[in-house]
Design an enzyme around this catalytic site. Structure first.
Site, mmCIF file in Angstrom:
data_model
loop_
_atom_site.group_PDB
_atom_site.id
_atom_site.type_symbol
_atom_site.label_atom_id
_atom_site.label_comp_id
_atom_site.label_asym_id
_atom_site.label_seq_id
_atom_site.Cartn_x
_atom_site.Cartn_y
_atom_site.Cartn_z
ATOM 1 N N HIS A 96 0.828 -1.197 0.000
ATOM 2 C CA HIS A 96 0.000 0.000 0.000
ATOM 3 C C HIS A 96 0.862 1.246 0.000
ATOM 4 C CE1 HIS A 96 -4.085 -1.414 0.236
ATOM 5 N NE2 HIS A 96 -3.855 -2.170 1.292
ATOM 6 N N CYS A 152 -0.239 2.573 -4.576
ATOM 7 C CA CYS A 152 -0.994 3.793 -4.846
ATOM 8 C C CYS A 152 -0.144 5.025 -4.556
ATOM 9 C CB CYS A 152 -2.251 3.833 -3.983
ATOM 10 S SG CYS A 152 -3.356 2.431 -4.239
#
Length: 293
Positions: A96, A152
């Site tokens: 992430h 991301c």
């Protein structure tokens, strides 16, 4: 004339699935294995120079905690005896990514990009500024680092001064210049999200990592940077992913240059360090599929 390669190769591969949390992913450890095979089988790197941190490893010293990631970033930059001209380095992170407000307001969206270690809920995130201080700034001229961030908000995940566009290099408003040769392939733009690949493409894995490995394995000779970016975009579009990989660099170079991990560009920057031209207010971007935090 550039010095010869030092013969020192170091690679750090980090995969975090966040098992048992609401942030759980499926393909990040597979990404590490995929990149490991690419380095060994396609590029001929010795397995001994590759270190991996994954949250499926039972050894606590190889868990992708904040402490371990930062310690291994220092190892990647400095090795056992310090960084040398001609060192060839590789970094891969799959997990992430997020954002937090840039206290100096130097980022164009006012936000620092971050990566999330497995213990991010207690130890916090690692910002792009921290990665730069640990890994990029210590590198001397003629050291080469190739990095992939499949997460991301990863577009400027190392705050490198130049970004690839179809019209040539675009320089950041507040560029941070370095003497070393560093390139970052990121899974998407700073406001974008990186997809976990569904099982219809084989084992679970990050869309960017899977495409990167597939494109390089399918080319018998090294593609140019232009060809690599085009093929990555074409492959990901054909597989139904909207994200577009980004390339940022510490040095400007001709895009027709072949993609080689060992081809080092000398420093061409007129100054070294951060050049401040403008301050920006924070402009956080929402996640397309929910914030893991």
């Amino acid at each position: 004339r550039p010095p010869r390669l030092s013969g020192q190769r170091r690679a750090l591969l980090v995969g975090v699935n966040y098992n048992g949390t609401k942030a759980q992913l499926r393909g990040c450890v597979n990404d590490v294995r995929n990149i490991q095979h690419l380095l060994i089988e396609t590029f001929g790197w010795p397995a001994a120079c590759i270190r991996a941190l994954t949250d499926e490893d039972p050894d606590p010293r190889r868990q992708p905690t904040r402490h371990n990631i930062e310690a291994h970033l220092r190892w990647l930059a400095n090795g056992e005896h310090g960084a040398s001209p001609g060192d060839v380095l590789f970094l891969h992170f799959s997990g992430h990514g997020s954002q937090k407000e840039d206290p100096q307001h130097l980022e164009e969206d006012g936000m620092n990009e971050t990566i999330l270690p497995v213990d991010f809920q207690s130890a916090g995130m690692i910002t792009d500024d921290e990665i730069t201080e640990l890994l990029v700034r210590p590198l001397p001229e003629y050291a080469k680092l190739t990095a992939i961030m499949d997460c991301c908000h990863s577009g400027t995940g190392m705050d490198l001064p130049y970004g690839h566009t179809s019209r040539g290099w675009r320089m950041e408003t507040n560029p941070w210049f370095h003497v070393s040769d560093v390139q970052l392939f990121s899974g998407c733009e700073d406001h974008g999200t990186s997809a976990d690949v569904s099982s219809r493409y084989g084992k679970n894995g990050g869309a960017m990592t899977t495409a990167f490995c597939d494109v390089l394995r399918s080319n018998p000779s090294p593609p140019s940077y232009t060809q690599l970016i085009v093929e990555l975009n074409k492959t990901m579009k054909a597989r139904g992913f909207g994200q577009r990989p980004q390339l940022t660099s510490s040095q400007q170079f001709n895009f027709d240059r072949p993609f080689l991990l060992t081809d080092v560009v000398p420093n061409g920057n007129p100054t070294i360090g951060r050049v401040v031209n403008q301050r920006f207010p924070a402009n956080p971007r929402p996640f397309a599929s929910g914030d893991p935090l």
